[in-house]
Design an enzyme around this catalytic site. Structure first.
Site, PDB file in Angstrom:
ATOM      1  N   HIS A 167      69.112  75.795  -0.334  1.00  9.59           N
ATOM      2  CA  HIS A 167      69.380  74.845   0.765  1.00  9.59           C
ATOM      3  C   HIS A 167      68.667  75.812   2.079  1.00  9.59           C
ATOM      4  O   HIS A 167      69.272  76.827   2.621  1.00  9.59           O
ATOM      5  CB  HIS A 167      70.763  74.942   1.177  1.00  9.59           C
TER       6      HIS A 167
ATOM      7  N   HIS B 102      77.846  76.106   2.959  1.00  5.15           N
ATOM      8  CA  HIS B 102      76.843  74.889   2.454  1.00  5.15           C
ATOM      9  C   HIS B 102      77.417  74.230   1.306  1.00  5.15           C
ATOM     10  O   HIS B 102      76.523  73.806   0.381  1.00  5.15           O
ATOM     11  CB  HIS B 102      75.424  75.272   2.296  1.00  5.15           C
TER      12      HIS B 102
ATOM     13  N   ASN C 205      80.394  65.660  12.306  1.00  4.38           N
ATOM     14  CA  ASN C 205      79.953  67.016  12.248  1.00  4.38           C
ATOM     15  C   ASN C 205      79.787  67.645  13.748  1.00  4.38           C
ATOM     16  O   ASN C 205      78.882  67.273  14.191  1.00  4.38           O
ATOM     17  CB  ASN C 205      78.538  67.194  11.405  1.00  4.38           C
TER      18      ASN C 205
ATOM     19  N   ARG D 201      83.703  67.355   9.109  1.00  3.26           N
ATOM     20  CA  ARG D 201      83.095  68.624   8.551  1.00  3.26           C
ATOM     21  C   ARG D 201      83.564  69.779   8.940  1.00  3.26           C
ATOM     22  O   ARG D 201      83.586  70.188  10.273  1.00  3.26           O
ATOM     23  CB  ARG D 201      81.490  68.666   8.597  1.00  3.26           C
TER      24      ARG D 201
ATOM     25  N   ILE E 249      63.627  72.662   5.481  1.00  2.00           N
ATOM     26  CA  ILE E 249      62.498  73.105   5.318  1.00  2.00           C
ATOM     27  C   ILE E 249      62.184  72.926   3.662  1.00  2.00           C
ATOM     28  O   ILE E 249      61.242  72.687   3.168  1.00  2.00           O
ATOM     29  CB  ILE E 249      62.592  74.775   5.426  1.00  2.00           C
ATOM     30  N   GLY E 250      63.338  73.042   2.962  1.00  4.15           N
ATOM     31  CA  GLY E 250      63.502  72.635   1.494  1.00  4.15           C
ATOM     32  C   GLY E 250      62.603  71.405   1.101  1.00  4.15           C
ATOM     33  O   GLY E 250      61.915  71.194   0.229  1.00  4.15           O
ATOM     34  N   GLU E 251      63.069  70.667   2.067  1.00  2.29           N
ATOM     35  CA  GLU E 251      62.502  69.067   1.736  1.00  2.29           C
ATOM     36  C   GLU E 251      61.261  68.690   2.002  1.00  2.29           C
ATOM     37  O   GLU E 251      60.392  68.023   1.750  1.00  2.29           O
ATOM     38  CB  GLU E 251      63.774  68.075   2.386  1.00  2.29           C
TER      39      GLU E 251
ATOM     40  N   GLU F 101      75.048  65.701   2.955  1.00  2.00           N
ATOM     41  CA  GLU F 101      76.548  66.433   2.975  1.00  2.00           C
ATOM     42  C   GLU F 101      77.346  65.194   3.647  1.00  2.00           C
ATOM     43  O   GLU F 101      78.585  65.208   3.371  1.00  2.00           O
ATOM     44  CB  GLU F 101      76.322  67.379   4.084  1.00  2.00           C
TER      45      GLU F 101
ATOM     46  N   GLY G  54      67.536  75.154   5.697  1.00  2.44           N
ATOM     47  CA  GLY G  54      67.555  74.378   6.744  1.00  2.44           C
ATOM     48  C   GLY G  54      67.464  75.507   8.029  1.00  2.44           C
ATOM     49  O   GLY G  54      67.040  76.527   7.882  1.00  2.44           O
TER      50      GLY G  54
ATOM     51  N   GLY H  89      70.206  76.866   9.174  1.00  2.00           N
ATOM     52  CA  GLY H  89      71.077  77.660   8.132  1.00  2.00           C
ATOM     53  C   GLY H  89      70.533  77.896   6.665  1.00  2.00           C
ATOM     54  O   GLY H  89      69.977  76.997   6.293  1.00  2.00           O
TER      55      GLY H  89
ATOM     56  N   ARG I 250      69.680  83.250  12.624  1.00  2.00           N
ATOM     57  CA  ARG I 250      70.703  84.287  11.980  1.00  2.00           C
ATOM     58  C   ARG I 250      69.970  85.145  11.292  1.00  2.00           C
ATOM     59  O   ARG I 250      68.933  84.957  10.404  1.00  2.00           O
ATOM     60  CB  ARG I 250      71.823  83.613  11.153  1.00  2.00           C
TER      61      ARG I 250
ATOM     62  N   ASP J  15      61.895  77.374  14.400  1.00  2.00           N
ATOM     63  CA  ASP J  15      61.494  75.878  14.124  1.00  2.00           C
ATOM     64  C   ASP J  15      60.285  76.371  12.896  1.00  2.00           C
ATOM     65  O   ASP J  15      59.127  76.612  13.602  1.00  2.00           O
ATOM     66  CB  ASP J  15      61.123  75.102  15.076  1.00  2.00           C
ATOM     67  N   MET J  16      60.523  75.839  11.684  1.00  2.00           N
ATOM     68  CA  MET J  16      59.320  76.302  10.798  1.00  2.00           C
ATOM     69  C   MET J  16      58.050  75.482  11.114  1.00  2.00           C
ATOM     70  O   MET J  16      57.046  76.004  11.026  1.00  2.00           O
ATOM     71  CB  MET J  16      59.918  75.973   9.293  1.00  2.00           C
TER      72      MET J  16
HETATM   73  P1  ADP Z   1      70.160  72.252  10.015  1.00  2.00           P
HETATM   74  O1  ADP Z   1      70.607  73.360   9.311  1.00  2.00           O
HETATM   75  O2  ADP Z   1      70.312  72.426  11.589  1.00  2.00           O
HETATM   76  O3  ADP Z   1      70.742  70.613   9.625  1.00  2.00           O
HETATM   77  P2  ADP Z   1      67.804  70.987   8.989  1.00  2.00           P
HETATM   78  O4  ADP Z   1      68.198  70.870   7.381  1.00  2.00           O
HETATM   79  O5  ADP Z   1      67.444  69.970   9.765  1.00  2.00           O
HETATM   80  O6  ADP Z   1      68.505  72.147   9.821  1.00  2.00           O
HETATM   81  O7  ADP Z   1      66.433  72.100   8.825  1.00  2.00           O
HETATM   82  C1  ADP Z   1      65.940  72.408  10.331  1.00  2.00           C
HETATM   83  C2  ADP Z   1      64.383  73.186   9.553  1.00  2.00           C
HETATM   84  O8  ADP Z   1      63.713  72.359   8.879  1.00  2.00           O
HETATM   85  C3  ADP Z   1      63.814  73.797  11.018  1.00  2.00           C
HETATM   86  O9  ADP Z   1      63.297  74.971  10.632  1.00  2.00           O
HETATM   87  C4  ADP Z   1      62.415  72.668  10.933  1.00  2.00           C
HETATM   88  O10 ADP Z   1      61.370  73.290  11.089  1.00  2.00           O
HETATM   89  C5  ADP Z   1      62.258  72.248   9.087  1.00  2.00           C
HETATM   90  N1  ADP Z   1      61.496  71.094   9.031  1.00  2.00           N
HETATM   91  C6  ADP Z   1      61.917  69.803   9.471  1.00  2.00           C
HETATM   92  N2  ADP Z   1      61.001  68.912   9.113  1.00  2.00           N
HETATM   93  C7  ADP Z   1      59.955  69.848   8.648  1.00  2.00           C
HETATM   94  C8  ADP Z   1      58.451  69.546   8.222  1.00  2.00           C
HETATM   95  N3  ADP Z   1      57.995  68.364   8.142  1.00  2.00           N
HETATM   96  N4  ADP Z   1      57.808  70.510   7.744  1.00  2.00           N
HETATM   97  C9  ADP Z   1      58.145  71.828   7.772  1.00  2.00           C
HETATM   98  N5  ADP Z   1      59.577  72.380   8.225  1.00  2.00           N
HETATM   99  C10 ADP Z   1      60.376  71.212   8.627  1.00  2.00           C
END
Ligand code: ADP
Length: 402
Positions: A209, A182, A9, A94, A332-334, A381, A211, A213, A242, A284-285
């Site tokens: 999804h 995605h 990737n 990818r 973020i979702g996970e 993925e 993240g 993105g 974005r 970064d969330m």
């Molecule tokens: P990418 O699209 O680059 O693969 P990711 O799926 O890794 O991105 O998601 C990155 C986002 O997930 C960031 O905003 C990060 O802050 C958030 N994130 C990762 N771990 C946590 C956590 N423990 N709590 C809240 N947000 C998180």
């Protein structure tokens, strides 16, 4: 010898990889994963085993100008040196855009590369970086099979109407339509849903999804029927950097009144907007959550993110004619308990009820009551790319043998 394939990737200055054992008759099994960062400057290589234990790492000084080509060759020779029992049989890539041409993964040859290059204008910030390692492998490791897996392909099941913009016909004929992205993540979630809830896998499901993105996908019988991303990966939800959906009139304003060049406007929409743009603090969330109590802009960025997610979920519920389940995935979702709680809290009208305790512990089921269910399912993925590469390779070898 154990046959292995590398899943790549590639980004502008990074190269993420996973190495899979692909033994006959079993699922591809991840053996190592790692990353090159800072390519072109002071590059850093790190490789871990499947359990996350550090196996090796290395940093190059900026003078070494370690780029994608050197990184790839370093990885191949690392494999040869450190994994004598394993033999590289193929590389799976990818690739963000498969356009109209590719609705499934494909064995790469020169004609495929040329077709994929024509799609660069549709994904100018991602496609060139995805194609670079493909060209490098053809040059440096000729004969090694390469398979491209596409982020757009999963959405080709959508109806013509779902994929159309209300634009003049000649624009549609030039390929201006919704492609969606995605798709590898949605393909994975769709394929594992039956392990969590078999009837749901055949129902009306919205996958979030979330993240760096971010997008949503509406699944019916496991197939994509609508998604929030569109012609480009800018459309839909606000993301890390974005903008998500904005009135196209904003772009004319940027060009005419703000006198930005198309490239400058593109940079603003792709890299300076979203959570970063609204907060002025971070994409970064985790950083935004940590500062939300004291920083009004960080709080506003999160509120807008959640508001837009729930509004778009409403739109996808309409496209599906109802909802049986909602799945959260990606960074973020996970991981972000609060985002999940806030989104589900705003969906009480659709019958969703949060199970607070399950949400805190990560579920996987985080809803309660008789309404639609909500889930946390980690995406994968890379596994989809490995499976697709193995299948294409198997089919090709069978064709050659017959
Ligand atoms: P990418 O699209 O680059 O693969 P990711 O799926 O890794 O991105 O998601 C990155 C986002 O997930 C960031 O905003 C990060 O802050 C958030 N994130 C990762 N771990 C946590 C956590 N423990 N709590 C809240 N947000 C998180």
């Amino acid at each position: 010898m154990t046959p292995v394939l590398i899943v790549l990737n590639a980004g502008s200055s990074s190269l993420k990889f996973q190495v899979y054992d692909v033994l006959e008759g079993t699922e591809p099994c991840m053996a190592f994963k790692g990353l090159f960062e800072g390519l072109g400057n002071s590059a850093h290589f790190i490789v871990k085993d499947a359990q996350g234990k550090l196996l090796d790492e290395m940093t190059w000084s900026s003078g070494d100008r370690q780029g994608h080509e050197e990184a790839l060759m370093h990885l191949v020779s690392w494999l040869r040196k450190h994994q004598e029992g394993r033999k590289l049989v193929a590389i799976g890539h990818r690739v963000v855009h498969g356009g109209e041409a590719y609705s499934s993964p494909i064995l790469v040859d020169e004609a495929v590369i040329q077709t994929l290059e024509k799609l660069v204008p549709l994904a100018p910030l991602h496609q060139p970086h995805n194609l670079e390692p493909i060209r490098i492998v053809r040059r440096r490791l000729p004969g090694l099979p390469q398979i491209a897996s596409f982020d757009t392909a999963f959405h080709q099941s959508q109806s013509e109407i779902a994929r159309m913009f209300a634009l003049p016909r000649d624009m549609r004929e030039r390929g201006v339509k919704r492609y969606g992205f995605h798709g590898l993540s949605y393909d994975y979630i769709s394929s594992v849903l039956k392990d969590y809830d078999p009837p749901l896998a055949e129902g009306r499901v919205i996958v979030a999804h979330l993240g760096n993105g971010a997008s949503l996908c509406a699944l019916k019988h496991g197939k994509s029927v609508a998604t929030t991303m569109g012609f480009s990966a800018l459309e839909g939800l606000p993301m890390g950097t974005r903008c998500g959906a904005v009135d196209p009139g904003v772009v004319f304003f940027m060009l005419r009144e703000m006198r930005l060049s198309p490239e400058e406007a593109e940079r603003v929409l792709y890299t300076k907007s979203g959570l970063l743009g609204v907060s002025g603090l971070s994409n970064d969330m985790r950083v935004l959550r940590a500062n939300a109590e004291t920083n009004a802009d960080a709080k506003r960025a999160i509120e807008l993110f959640v508001y837009r997610i729930t509004r778009e979920i409403g739109s996808l519920i309409a496209a599906l004619g109802g909802i049986d389940g909602l799945v959260f995935t990606a960074g973020i979702g996970e991981n972000d308990v609060a985002t999940r709680a806030e989104v589900i809290g705003r969906l009480a009208w659709a019958g969703l009820t949060l199970d607070t305790t399950a949400n805190r512990t990560g579920g996987p089921c985080i809803s309660t009551g008789a309404g639609p269910t909500a889930w946390v399912i980690p995406t994968n993925e890379e596994l989809v790319i490995a499976q697709q590469a193995r299948n294409v390779l198997g089919a090709t070898q069978a064709r050659i043998a017959s």
